[in-house]
Design a protein around this motif. Structure first.
Motif, mmCIF file in Angstrom:
data_model
loop_
_atom_site.group_PDB
_atom_site.id
_atom_site.type_symbol
_atom_site.label_atom_id
_atom_site.label_comp_id
_atom_site.label_asym_id
_atom_site.label_seq_id
_atom_site.Cartn_x
_atom_site.Cartn_y
_atom_site.Cartn_z
ATOM 1 N N ALA A 148 73.723 2.276 -6.896
ATOM 2 C CA ALA A 148 74.474 0.429 -5.693
ATOM 3 C C ALA A 148 75.758 0.995 -4.984
ATOM 4 O O ALA A 148 76.123 0.901 -4.612
ATOM 5 C CB ALA A 148 73.835 -0.784 -6.132
ATOM 6 N N GLU A 149 76.348 1.429 -6.479
ATOM 7 C CA GLU A 149 77.439 1.228 -6.305
ATOM 8 C C GLU A 149 78.185 2.408 -5.062
ATOM 9 O O GLU A 149 78.906 2.121 -4.476
ATOM 10 C CB GLU A 149 78.729 0.943 -7.899
ATOM 11 C CG GLU A 149 78.640 0.156 -7.886
ATOM 12 C CD GLU A 149 79.655 -0.333 -9.470
ATOM 13 O OE1 GLU A 149 79.510 0.699 -10.042
ATOM 14 O OE2 GLU A 149 79.631 -1.616 -9.848
ATOM 15 N N ALA A 150 77.181 3.467 -6.375
ATOM 16 C CA ALA A 150 77.906 4.684 -4.909
ATOM 17 C C ALA A 150 77.151 4.576 -3.813
ATOM 18 O O ALA A 150 77.190 5.462 -2.637
ATOM 19 C CB ALA A 150 76.724 6.180 -6.286
ATOM 20 N N GLY A 151 76.760 3.317 -3.032
ATOM 21 C CA GLY A 151 75.549 3.344 -1.901
ATOM 22 C C GLY A 151 73.872 3.749 -1.562
ATOM 23 O O GLY A 151 73.832 3.785 -0.841
ATOM 24 N N PHE A 152 74.234 3.784 -3.072
ATOM 25 C CA PHE A 152 71.753 4.187 -2.904
ATOM 26 C C PHE A 152 71.778 2.878 -2.823
ATOM 27 O O PHE A 152 71.813 1.943 -3.717
ATOM 28 C CB PHE A 152 71.898 4.594 -3.546
ATOM 29 C CG PHE A 152 71.955 6.347 -3.615
ATOM 30 C CD1 PHE A 152 71.149 7.166 -2.535
ATOM 31 C CD2 PHE A 152 73.219 6.544 -3.832
ATOM 32 C CE1 PHE A 152 72.041 8.855 -2.482
ATOM 33 C CE2 PHE A 152 74.183 7.660 -3.210
ATOM 34 C CZ PHE A 152 73.015 8.935 -2.842
ATOM 35 N N ALA A 153 69.744 2.365 -1.874
ATOM 36 C CA ALA A 153 69.438 1.330 -2.261
ATOM 37 C C ALA A 153 68.344 1.941 -3.957
ATOM 38 O O ALA A 153 68.213 3.158 -4.281
ATOM 39 C CB ALA A 153 68.553 1.290 -1.363
ATOM 40 N N VAL A 154 68.584 1.239 -4.348
ATOM 41 C CA VAL A 154 67.506 1.383 -5.689
ATOM 42 C C VAL A 154 65.870 0.714 -5.249
ATOM 43 O O VAL A 154 65.908 -0.680 -4.377
ATOM 44 C CB VAL A 154 67.967 -0.133 -6.908
ATOM 45 C CG1 VAL A 154 67.669 0.268 -7.997
ATOM 46 C CG2 VAL A 154 69.287 0.821 -7.179
ATOM 47 N N ILE A 155 65.191 1.619 -5.514
ATOM 48 C CA ILE A 155 63.343 1.142 -5.521
ATOM 49 C C ILE A 155 62.859 0.985 -6.770
ATOM 50 O O ILE A 155 63.284 2.188 -7.750
ATOM 51 C CB ILE A 155 63.069 2.241 -5.251
ATOM 52 C CG1 ILE A 155 63.941 2.100 -2.887
ATOM 53 C CG2 ILE A 155 61.805 1.894 -4.251
ATOM 54 C CD1 ILE A 155 63.594 3.036 -1.699
ATOM 55 N N THR A 156 62.229 0.014 -7.246
ATOM 56 C CA THR A 156 61.417 -0.006 -8.469
ATOM 57 C C THR A 156 59.899 -0.496 -8.376
ATOM 58 O O THR A 156 59.522 -0.504 -6.911
ATOM 59 C CB THR A 156 61.517 -0.534 -9.236
ATOM 60 O OG1 THR A 156 61.395 -2.109 -9.536
ATOM 61 C CG2 THR A 156 63.422 -0.322 -9.691
ATOM 62 N N GLY A 157 58.618 -0.088 -8.801
ATOM 63 C CA GLY A 157 58.323 -0.878 -9.115
ATOM 64 C C GLY A 157 57.763 -2.788 -8.559
ATOM 65 O O GLY A 157 56.911 -2.977 -8.190
ATOM 66 N N GLY A 158 59.037 -3.574 -8.902
ATOM 67 C CA GLY A 158 59.149 -4.079 -8.578
ATOM 68 C C GLY A 158 58.853 -5.611 -9.550
ATOM 69 O O GLY A 158 58.887 -6.443 -9.921
ATOM 70 N N GLY A 159 58.668 -4.641 -10.336
ATOM 71 C CA GLY A 159 57.910 -5.495 -11.644
ATOM 72 C C GLY A 159 59.049 -5.716 -12.825
ATOM 73 O O GLY A 159 60.169 -5.620 -12.442
ATOM 74 N N PRO A 160 57.950 -6.644 -14.139
ATOM 75 C CA PRO A 160 59.338 -6.774 -14.822
ATOM 76 C C PRO A 160 59.913 -5.464 -16.224
ATOM 77 O O PRO A 160 59.426 -4.004 -15.237
ATOM 78 C CB PRO A 160 58.272 -7.011 -16.640
ATOM 79 C CG PRO A 160 57.437 -7.081 -15.868
ATOM 80 C CD PRO A 160 56.663 -6.527 -14.719
ATOM 81 N N GLY A 161 60.286 -5.630 -16.992
ATOM 82 C CA GLY A 161 60.798 -3.836 -17.603
ATOM 83 C C GLY A 161 62.116 -3.725 -17.416
ATOM 84 O O GLY A 161 63.327 -4.121 -16.426
ATOM 85 N N ALA A 162 61.992 -2.089 -17.079
ATOM 86 C CA ALA A 162 62.687 -1.295 -17.114
ATOM 87 C C ALA A 162 63.063 -1.463 -15.446
ATOM 88 O O ALA A 162 63.845 -1.234 -15.109
ATOM 89 C CB ALA A 162 62.444 0.193 -17.608
ATOM 90 N N MET A 163 61.678 -1.620 -14.626
ATOM 91 C CA MET A 163 61.834 -1.984 -13.597
ATOM 92 C C MET A 163 63.117 -3.145 -13.548
ATOM 93 O O MET A 163 63.988 -2.711 -12.770
ATOM 94 C CB MET A 163 60.143 -2.718 -12.420
ATOM 95 C CG MET A 163 59.605 -0.856 -12.544
ATOM 96 S SD MET A 163 57.960 -1.747 -12.716
ATOM 97 C CE MET A 163 57.245 -2.469 -13.421
#
Length: 244
Positions: free
Chosen positions: A97-112
């Motif tokens: 995020a600080e580098a200017g990128f959106a962070v996209i995950t599977g939206g679930g718990p844990g590592a996401m």
């Protein structure tokens, strides 16, 4: 005497589909459309599912089109808060995020959740692409923009289409599925310039050794194909590799 209107047609054309003999259906498409009564099981048939699939693509593309450059972060839903892997996910999400990128995950718990949390706390764009499962997970609380999908392949398309690279934390079957999907797309040049970074060398060592000493050694893949995957234990290096 049977009139021409009462004779069964030998050939029926329904758009691009041609039906003959025993495959001819009674009535016409618009006749069935205008009927107010009849079975409702049509909503469970494949032609209707195509429309539902199309709507998922439209909704996903519409929601993500203006997100900007993004990086997908994958990892196990079973990663516990307070673990080193969770902390790494938060750090990676924050750094992206600080580098200017959106962070996209599977939206679930844990590592996401960890990666979404890092992006959220850094004031970045936190995106979750969820999936309908028999055991409901729901989107984690750190997702600001979420899309829930019915179909895995629609979700996978959105991950690749709106990401410039993947960071893969330790994970299970779903994580491996996404990893090898991405590697295959790069290997076959369906996508170009798509860095794939594995975080956690100890976790991935066995897999990488098997790919090198068995898969590549037996000629199932070219040795150069293994260069498509990079591995690191350093958060800053992972971000640099995936965003350079």
């Amino acid at each position: 005497m049977t009139s021409a209107a009462e004779q069964e047609p030998h050939e029926q054309r329904l758009g691009a589909v041609v039906r003959r003999r025993g495959q001819v259906q009674p009535g016409t498409t618009d006749q069935r459309l205008l009927e107010s009564t009849g079975p409702s099981d049509f909503i469970h048939r494949d032609p209707w599912r195509v429309m539902r699939i199309q709507s998922e693509f439209v909704e996903g593309f519409g929601a993500l089109a203006e997100v900007g450059p993004g990086i997908s972060v994958f990892g196990s839903a079973r990663t516990h808060e307070g673990s080193p892997e969770y902390a790494a996910g938060v750090a990676i999400g924050r750094a992206l995020a600080e580098a200017g990128f959106a962070v996209i995950t599977g939206g679930g718990p844990g590592a996401m959740e960890a990666a979404n949390r890092g992006a959220y706390e850094a004031g970045g764009t936190s995106v979750g692409l969820g999936i309908e499962l028999p055991f409901e997970q729901g989107l984690n609380q750190y997702v600001d923009l979420g899309v829930n999908f019915r179909y895995f392949f629609v979700r996978k398309t959105c991950f690749v289409k709106y990401s410039q690279g993947f960071v893969v934390l330790p994970g299970g079957m779903g994580t491996l599925d996404e990893l090898f999907e991405a590697v295959t797309l790069v290997q076959t040049r369906k996508v170009t310039r798509f860095p794939i970074v594995l975080y956690g060398s100890a976790y991935w060592a066995g897999l990488l050794e098997w790919l090198k000493n068995t898969v590549a050694a037996e000629g199932k893949v070219a040795p150069a194909d293994l260069d498509l995957i990079q591995v690191t234990d350093d958060v800053d290096e992972a971000v640099a590799l995936v965003t350079k």
